[in-house]
Design a protein around this motif. Structure first.
Motif, PDB file in Angstrom:
ATOM      1  N   UNK A  49      -9.258  22.769 -11.621  1.00  0.00           N
ATOM      2  CA  UNK A  49      -8.383  23.281 -10.565  1.00  0.00           C
ATOM      3  C   UNK A  49      -8.470  22.414  -9.313  1.00  0.00           C
ATOM      4  N   UNK A  50      -9.673  21.877  -9.028  1.00  0.00           N
ATOM      5  CA  UNK A  50      -9.867  21.118  -7.800  1.00  0.00           C
ATOM      6  C   UNK A  50      -9.162  19.774  -7.815  1.00  0.00           C
ATOM      7  N   UNK A  51      -8.963  19.199  -8.997  1.00  0.00           N
ATOM      8  CA  UNK A  51      -8.399  17.843  -9.056  1.00  0.00           C
ATOM      9  C   UNK A  51      -6.887  17.810  -8.908  1.00  0.00           C
ATOM     10  N   UNK A  52      -6.251  18.956  -8.752  1.00  0.00           N
ATOM     11  CA  UNK A  52      -4.788  18.970  -8.680  1.00  0.00           C
ATOM     12  C   UNK A  52      -4.257  18.219  -7.473  1.00  0.00           C
ATOM     13  N   UNK A  53      -4.945  18.335  -6.339  1.00  0.00           N
ATOM     14  CA  UNK A  53      -4.433  17.688  -5.125  1.00  0.00           C
ATOM     15  C   UNK A  53      -5.465  16.761  -4.487  1.00  0.00           C
ATOM     16  N   UNK A  54      -6.415  16.316  -5.264  1.00  0.00           N
ATOM     17  CA  UNK A  54      -7.432  15.405  -4.724  1.00  0.00           C
ATOM     18  C   UNK A  54      -7.903  14.451  -5.808  1.00  0.00           C
ATOM     19  N   UNK A  55      -8.515  13.364  -5.380  1.00  0.00           N
ATOM     20  CA  UNK A  55      -9.107  12.401  -6.309  1.00  0.00           C
ATOM     21  C   UNK A  55     -10.580  12.730  -6.489  1.00  0.00           C
ATOM     22  N   UNK A  58       0.813  -1.214   0.000  1.00  0.00           N
ATOM     23  CA  UNK A  58       0.000   0.000   0.000  1.00  0.00           C
ATOM     24  C   UNK A  58       0.851   1.269   0.000  1.00  0.00           C
ATOM     25  N   UNK A  59       0.332   2.283  -0.689  1.00  0.00           N
ATOM     26  CA  UNK A  59       0.960   3.599  -0.714  1.00  0.00           C
ATOM     27  C   UNK A  59      -0.112   4.639  -0.457  1.00  0.00           C
ATOM     28  N   UNK A  60       0.311   5.856  -0.181  1.00  0.00           N
ATOM     29  CA  UNK A  60      -0.630   6.947   0.086  1.00  0.00           C
ATOM     30  C   UNK A  60      -0.981   7.701  -1.184  1.00  0.00           C
ATOM     31  N   UNK A  61      -0.431   7.277  -2.314  1.00  0.00           N
ATOM     32  CA  UNK A  61      -0.682   7.995  -3.567  1.00  0.00           C
ATOM     33  C   UNK A  61      -2.098   7.762  -4.082  1.00  0.00           C
ATOM     34  N   UNK A  62      -2.663   6.609  -3.793  1.00  0.00           N
ATOM     35  CA  UNK A  62      -3.998   6.282  -4.289  1.00  0.00           C
ATOM     36  C   UNK A  62      -5.037   6.563  -3.204  1.00  0.00           C
ATOM     37  N   UNK A  63      -5.895   7.539  -3.472  1.00  0.00           N
ATOM     38  CA  UNK A  63      -6.897   7.943  -2.481  1.00  0.00           C
ATOM     39  C   UNK A  63      -8.040   6.945  -2.392  1.00  0.00           C
ATOM     40  N   UNK A  64      -8.353   6.267  -3.507  1.00  0.00           N
ATOM     41  CA  UNK A  64      -9.474   5.320  -3.545  1.00  0.00           C
ATOM     42  C   UNK A  64      -8.982   3.982  -4.085  1.00  0.00           C
ATOM     43  N   UNK A  65      -9.265   2.923  -3.351  1.00  0.00           N
ATOM     44  CA  UNK A  65      -8.925   1.568  -3.781  1.00  0.00           C
ATOM     45  C   UNK A  65     -10.136   0.679  -3.511  1.00  0.00           C
ATOM     46  N   UNK A  66     -10.695   0.088  -4.557  1.00  0.00           N
ATOM     47  CA  UNK A  66     -11.831  -0.826  -4.448  1.00  0.00           C
ATOM     48  C   UNK A  66     -11.375  -2.217  -4.829  1.00  0.00           C
ATOM     49  N   UNK A  67     -11.643  -3.176  -3.969  1.00  0.00           N
ATOM     50  CA  UNK A  67     -11.191  -4.543  -4.188  1.00  0.00           C
ATOM     51  C   UNK A  67     -12.380  -5.487  -4.245  1.00  0.00           C
ATOM     52  N   UNK A  68     -12.722  -5.924  -5.470  1.00  0.00           N
ATOM     53  CA  UNK A  68     -13.773  -6.928  -5.650  1.00  0.00           C
ATOM     54  C   UNK A  68     -15.081  -6.517  -4.991  1.00  0.00           C
TER      55      UNK A  68
END
Length: 612
Positions: free
Chosen positions: A473-479, A318-328
């Protein structure tokens, strides 16, 4: 008595004087009078105190219950949580509000009865009445909180509450009262029955009525504190039972709310773990539980399989780069009334990094809104897992919800601040202004994850362009996860797109990749006179024998040209040759549009489902 006999003789003598000697008045049924007063007084409040006053006090219960269920049914509490209202403050504010309302109601109840001079209120000590009513209304409020967790419909809760009120009064007045008055009935069983709050309420009111009746007849002062030590008086045991139940029910209601209520979803033993947040790394073993989905994985397209493998890798490392992770992730609604069950989301694996706007495309009913509802805590997934900023949506939604922030900046960015617009009530906004306000609210508090469900619907072109700039502009630092039916909006805003059909992710990639992968054709159009239509067909056949005519009307023809067979330069040369040989009114060469890709993928998915 002598006076009465004398009156009788005088009356008979006068009657014989008028009518003759044979006339006589009979006085067999005449009684002695005047007679002394009989001590007979009825206190109407004492007669009504048990049954009627039980119903009066219980009227508070459906008010509290339906209000709590309404918040649950309309998802109002979830919305408040999303804007930073924690469970502790919510309980304190809501409980305090209903307690104040109940205290005012009971004060009016006692005051009104006292003003009317009812002995039920005036003879009994007011301090005992205050303690009794105060404990009971607290127990009643906690019971409403407890039962609200088991209702999802206001109508059902209302009907159930009033049936409970009506039934409690009847059972108390026509059954429980006879057990109380029967001295041979075991006292232990009476105490056991008083564990039901409705019977405890009735017993307390019954004791008040008895004390008021006896006090008014013999001239005593009704119920006083020292009377509670009398074994014949059941008020002491009622107060103890209600107080103990109040404390127990309060903790049970809070526990059930934390574990089972939508939007909280804590583990059953959350209180033993100190409310610790579960990191994503502790859930990495979930990625190996794939045996049940092997068939589906084999049928998935390469891009979808690649996304699934990416999710598995993120769960292992795991890393902190991915804000959303959905598994199955799955959401299944079981069948009802003879209808079969339906998958709303079927084994979805998806990873969205920070700084990316992921677009969800799909026909109505494809599962887009169901997916977002699970991610924001409105509904719980049937199986699978999903993590936002490393927190599990099943158990740590409280940590996922963002807090409130600077409203002014968001309003300014969407032109909702100047011109008096910011001072208007939101209910007076137009449909487009409400859309813009919703986007502004979603960006309050600098959230790391934002969900937008068709934000551009119903906006005029100028406002839509402004909205798009804000989202860029909003997506620069958020998912950002965005659902839309506008292909133009999807191409303008989304870094990657996923097309959902029949609850499944059919393809994923950036717009150019999808058009290249699933389009694979150019659309060639040429307009000439009707005499040269055959010449146009010959030119196209020279470009590629695999061309497919898709349109023909009055000299205008359209052809699909496979990209692998055609070079754009060759098309331009062929058009120049055609212009020298005959008149070309118009011509054009268009790449595959995103709408073409969407239609093609949807048709293929529906065709596959039909065959299967």
């Amino acid at each position: 008595m002598i006076t009465s006999m004398l009156c009788m003789q005088i009356s008979n003598a006068y009657l014989q004087f008028l009518r003759g000697p044979g006339t006589k008045m009979l006085f067999e049924f005449v009684k002695e009078m005047p007679k002394s007063e009989t001590p007979f007084r009825i206190e109407i409040a004492s007669l009504l105190g048990g049954l009627f006053f039980t119903w009066v006090v219980l009227q508070l219960f459906p008010v509290v219950l339906t209000s709590l269920v309404y918040e649950k049914q309309q998802k109002l509490r979830i919305m408040m949580k999303m804007h930073g209202l924690g469970d502790g403050p919510y309980w304190m504010i809501t409980y305090g509000y209903f307690l104040a309302l109940s205290v005012i109601y009971m004060l009016c109840f006692v005051t009104f009865g006292s003003v009317l001079g009812l002995k039920f209120f005036t003879l009994n000590d007011y301090s005992i009445q205050f303690v009794f009513y105060f404990i009971y209304i607290n127990l009643q409020i906690t019971l409403a909180f407890l039962l609200a967790s088991f209702f999802s419909s206001v109508k059902t809760a209302t009907v159930t509450a009033y049936i409970g009120i009506f039934g409690t009064g009847l059972l108390s007045g026509f059954l429980f009262q006879f057990f109380i008055q029967d001295s041979s009935f075991p006292r232990g069983w009476i105490i056991f029955m008083e564990l039901y709050p409705g019977f405890a309420l009735y017993r307390g009111l019954y004791e008040f009525a008895q004390s008021a009746t006896s006090g008014s007849n013999v001239g005593t002062d009704g119920m006083r504190w020292h009377d509670l030590s009398d074994s014949a008086n059941g008020m002491k045991e009622v107060l103890i039972i209600m107080f103990a139940e109040w404390i127990v029910v309060l903790f049970v209601a809070y526990y059930i709310d934390q574990v089972f209520s939508t939007g909280s979803g804590k583990r059953p033993l959350f209180f033993l773990k100190g409310f610790q947040k579960k990191p994503l790394s502790s859930c990495k073993t979930l990625s190996i539980q794939r045996q049940g989905s092997k068939v589906l994985v084999q049928m998935e397209k390469p891009d979808v399989m690649q996304e699934r493998e990416k999710v598995e890798q993120l769960l292992l490392e795991p890393t902190i780069d991915h804000a959303i992770v959905c598994d199955n992730l799955k959401k299944f609604y079981p069948g009802r009334d003879g209808n079969p069950g339906k998958f709303a989301v079927r084994e979805l694996s998806l990873a969205v990094p920070r700084g990316e706007c992921f677009g969800m495309l799909g026909p109505n009913g494809a599962g887009k809104t169901s997916f977002i509802s699970m991610m924001i805590g409105l509904t719980k997934p049937t199986s699978g897992a999903a993590y936002v900023q490393g927190l599990d949506i099943k158990t740590h939604m409280d940590g996922i919800y963002t807090s409130m922030g600077a409203v002014e900046e968001s309003l300014k960015s969407l032109n909702l601040f100047h011109g008096g617009v910011a001072d208007k009530q939101s209910g007076k906004y137009s449909g487009g202004m409400k859309r813009r306000l919703s986007v502004a609210i979603s960006l309050i508090g600098d959230p790391k994850v934002v969900y937008m469900d068709e934000p551009g619907t119903g906006l005029d072109p100028a406002t839509r362009k402004c909205l798009w700039n804000v989202i860029r502009l909003a997506k620069r630092d958020r998912a950002i996860i965005l659902t839309t039916h506008s292909m133009e909006e999807a191409e303008a805003l989304c870094d990657r797109l996923g097309i959902f059909v029949n609850a499944s992710l059919q393809c994923i990639g950036n717009p150019k990749e999808l058009k290249a992968r699933y389009g694979g054709i150019y659309v060639f159009t040429m307009t000439t006179s009707s005499d040269h239509e055959k010449d146009v067909e010959n030119i196209v056949q020279q470009l590629t024998p695999n061309a497919n005519k898709i349109y023909h009307l009055s000299g205008t023809q359209k052809f699909e040209l496979p990209k692998e067979d055609v070079k754009i330069a060759n098309v331009f040369r062929a058009v120049e040759v055609a212009k020298r040989n005959f008149t070309v009114v118009a011509w054009g060469l268009a790449d595959t549009t995103l709408e073409d890709v969407f239609i093609k993928v949807a048709r293929e998915a529906h065709a596959f489902d039909t065959l299967s």
